[in-house]
Motif scaffolding. Structure first.
Motif, PDB file in Angstrom:
ATOM      1  N   PHE A 175       0.827  -1.202   0.000  1.00 46.79           N
ATOM      2  CA  PHE A 175       0.000   0.000   0.000  1.00 46.79           C
ATOM      3  C   PHE A 175       0.866   1.259   0.000  1.00 46.79           C
ATOM      4  N   LEU A 176       1.877   1.287   0.851  1.00 47.06           N
ATOM      5  CA  LEU A 176       2.769   2.438   0.919  1.00 47.06           C
ATOM      6  C   LEU A 176       3.479   2.652  -0.411  1.00 47.06           C
ATOM      7  N   ALA A 177       3.968   1.559  -0.999  1.00 49.95           N
ATOM      8  CA  ALA A 177       4.635   1.667  -2.294  1.00 49.95           C
ATOM      9  C   ALA A 177       3.675   2.152  -3.364  1.00 49.95           C
ATOM     10  N   GLY A 178       2.427   1.648  -3.335  1.00 51.72           N
ATOM     11  CA  GLY A 178       1.445   2.074  -4.318  1.00 51.72           C
ATOM     12  C   GLY A 178       1.174   3.560  -4.250  1.00 51.72           C
ATOM     13  N   VAL A 179       1.074   4.103  -3.043  1.00 49.93           N
ATOM     14  CA  VAL A 179       0.831   5.539  -2.875  1.00 49.93           C
ATOM     15  C   VAL A 179       1.988   6.344  -3.459  1.00 49.93           C
ATOM     16  N   PHE A 180       3.208   5.942  -3.135  1.00 45.07           N
ATOM     17  CA  PHE A 180       4.373   6.691  -3.610  1.00 45.07           C
ATOM     18  C   PHE A 180       4.567   6.534  -5.111  1.00 45.07           C
ATOM     19  N   LEU A 181       4.361   5.345  -5.642  1.00 43.93           N
ATOM     20  CA  LEU A 181       4.510   5.137  -7.080  1.00 43.93           C
ATOM     21  C   LEU A 181       3.455   5.897  -7.869  1.00 43.93           C
ATOM     22  N   THR A 182       2.239   5.968  -7.343  1.00 40.48           N
ATOM     23  CA  THR A 182       1.191   6.722  -8.021  1.00 40.48           C
ATOM     24  C   THR A 182       1.570   8.189  -8.109  1.00 40.48           C
ATOM     25  N   ALA A 183       2.093   8.731  -7.013  1.00 44.81           N
ATOM     26  CA  ALA A 183       2.535  10.131  -7.022  1.00 44.81           C
ATOM     27  C   ALA A 183       3.689  10.336  -7.996  1.00 44.81           C
ATOM     28  N   ASP A 184       4.626   9.385  -8.043  1.00 47.57           N
ATOM     29  CA  ASP A 184       5.746   9.499  -8.974  1.00 47.57           C
ATOM     30  C   ASP A 184       5.280   9.451 -10.422  1.00 47.57           C
ATOM     31  N   ALA A 185       4.314   8.559 -10.720  1.00 50.24           N
ATOM     32  CA  ALA A 185       3.807   8.464 -12.090  1.00 50.24           C
ATOM     33  C   ALA A 185       3.117   9.756 -12.502  1.00 50.24           C
ATOM     34  N   ALA A 186       2.307  10.316 -11.610  1.00 51.07           N
ATOM     35  CA  ALA A 186       1.612  11.565 -11.928  1.00 51.07           C
ATOM     36  C   ALA A 186       2.601  12.708 -12.100  1.00 51.07           C
ATOM     37  N   ARG A 187       3.629  12.776 -11.255  1.00 52.60           N
ATOM     38  CA  ARG A 187       4.598  13.858 -11.352  1.00 52.60           C
ATOM     39  C   ARG A 187       5.429  13.772 -12.627  1.00 52.60           C
ATOM     40  N   SER A 188       5.655  12.549 -13.103  1.00 57.22           N
ATOM     41  CA  SER A 188       6.431  12.386 -14.329  1.00 57.22           C
ATOM     42  C   SER A 188       5.594  12.596 -15.586  1.00 57.22           C
ATOM     43  N   GLY A 189       4.286  12.796 -15.426  1.00 55.99           N
ATOM     44  CA  GLY A 189       3.417  13.062 -16.575  1.00 55.99           C
ATOM     45  C   GLY A 189       2.768  11.840 -17.171  1.00 55.99           C
ATOM     46  N   ASP A 190       2.987  10.664 -16.588  1.00 57.44           N
ATOM     47  CA  ASP A 190       2.367   9.441 -17.104  1.00 57.44           C
ATOM     48  C   ASP A 190       1.023   9.243 -16.395  1.00 57.44           C
ATOM     49  N   HIS A 191       0.014   9.967 -16.852  1.00 61.82           N
ATOM     50  CA  HIS A 191      -1.273   9.952 -16.162  1.00 61.82           C
ATOM     51  C   HIS A 191      -2.009   8.628 -16.347  1.00 61.82           C
ATOM     52  N   ALA A 192      -1.777   7.950 -17.461  1.00 65.72           N
ATOM     53  CA  ALA A 192      -2.418   6.647 -17.658  1.00 65.72           C
ATOM     54  C   ALA A 192      -1.915   5.640 -16.624  1.00 65.72           C
ATOM     55  N   LEU A 193      -0.614   5.644 -16.379  1.00 63.62           N
ATOM     56  CA  LEU A 193      -0.047   4.751 -15.376  1.00 63.62           C
ATOM     57  C   LEU A 193      -0.504   5.157 -13.977  1.00 63.62           C
TER      58      LEU A 193
END
Length: 350
Positions: A175-193
């Protein structure tokens, strides 16, 4: 507060930090394992490599810190834990070794089949380690590690409290990893991911929360001392953890991914601290008190001096490292952490 309690607090601070930083690190293995085949999962694995690549070794500073503290300040407890729980501790450490080795090997695989093998070993080992650390915690918390050591080498960690502890360790890490990875994906511009991760992180959070609630009854039966205090003096921290978890889910649902990281960390930290509060004053529940297990006063003072020195030398360096990995420039300029972009395309497993 007694000096032994101060040292125990300093040691347990390392446990909380390892649960947060190491937990998010290990939890990435769940997302790597469930990302799908090479074509479907390549973007996820690029994100994972980019997110944990700079810090996956640094996170083990906290494990070394914990073990050195336990060995130096509470040597009899260290001996008791390592003799009774040598199987889960050995498997957890084996997982760390396999995880690190295969994380590196996957980056430089010559063929697709090699990369898939190393990737599977990396992901599997990432789940093994938190599970077996969780079973060891369950053994201590349920009073199955005798003060003299050499307890039941199998039954001590194969019991309801230990299995639930291992399961929750894997679930909270994912869960913790999912939260951080989601934020990283959004910050990098990969909104689909980011959207892909968003829905699955919500599911993992709900399932982990349900398991945590359902675990209360069997833990109270299997570990009565711990169970009574979890619903006693530790209850405010348990409530805080639950509230922070719900807030995290709400923020993820509303796509406030960056803000969601804060309550997610609070949720994990609160539940770990709650366990410590429930276990105090025991260092080995029902077996040995913290005050009785402490070493010589001079040793304890020396450890606290080392902690103060580390606070002004190691912590700033680690803080700067984590800050670098969260800057927008890092995301734009270093998008791939698997050798090169060409390698990622050729093998399709980055």
């Amino acid at each position: 507060m007694d000096l032994s309690d101060v040292v125990a607090t300093a040691m347990f601070t390392g446990v909380v930090l390892y649960a947060l930083f190491g937990g998010a690190d290990f939890g990435s293995g769940f997302w790597d394992l469930t990302a799908g085949g090479p074509r479907h999962g390549s973007r996820m694995r690029v994100l994972i490599d980019h997110s944990i690549g700079p810090v996956w070794e640094a996170n083990h500073v906290w494990l070394i810190y914990i073990l050195v503290f336990l060995w130096t300040a509470y040597p009899t407890v260290f001996a008791a834990v390592m003799t009774t729980l040598f199987i889960p501790m050995s498997l957890a450490l084996l997982g760390i070794v396999l995880r690190g080795a295969n994380f590196a090997f996957r980056k430089y695989s010559a063929t697709l089949s090699q990369a898939r093998l190393f990737g599977a070993l990396f992901a599997g080992a990432s789940l093994i380690t938190p599970f077996f650390f969780g079973t060891a915690v369950g053994a201590i918390a349920s009073g199955r590690v005798p003060a003299e050591g050499y307890g039941d080498v199998v039954g001590s960690w194969l019991n309801p409290t230990s299995i639930l502890g291992g399961t929750l360790a894997v679930g909270t890490s994912a869960f913790l990893a999912g939260v951080f990875l989601t934020a990283d994906a959004a910050r990098s511009g990969d909104h689909a991911l980011a959207e892909y991760l968003r829905s699955r992180t919500l599911l993992v959070g709900v399932v982990t929360g349900a398991i945590a609630i359902a675990a209360i009854a069997p833990i109270r039966r299997d570990a009565p001392t711990l169970g009574a205090e979890l619903l006693g003096r530790a209850l405010p921290l348990i409530v805080l953890s639950a509230a922070a978890g719900v807030l995290t889910l709400a923020l993820i649902h509303r796509r406030r991914f960056g803000w969601a990281r804060v309550p997610a960390a609070v949720a994990v930290a609160a539940i770990v601290i709650g366990w410590a509060v429930a276990q105090t004053p025991w260092i080995l529940v029902d077996q040995m008190l913290i005050a009785d297990a402490a070493g010589a006063r001079a040793t304890l003072l020396g450890l606290l001096a080392v902690v103060a020195l580390a606070a002004v030398t190691v912590l700033p360096a680690l803080t700067y490292l984590f800050w670098l990995t969260q800057t927008d420039a890092w995301v734009r300029d270093e998008p791939v952490a698997v050798g090169s972009a060409e390698h990622a395309e050729d093998t399709d497993v980055a």
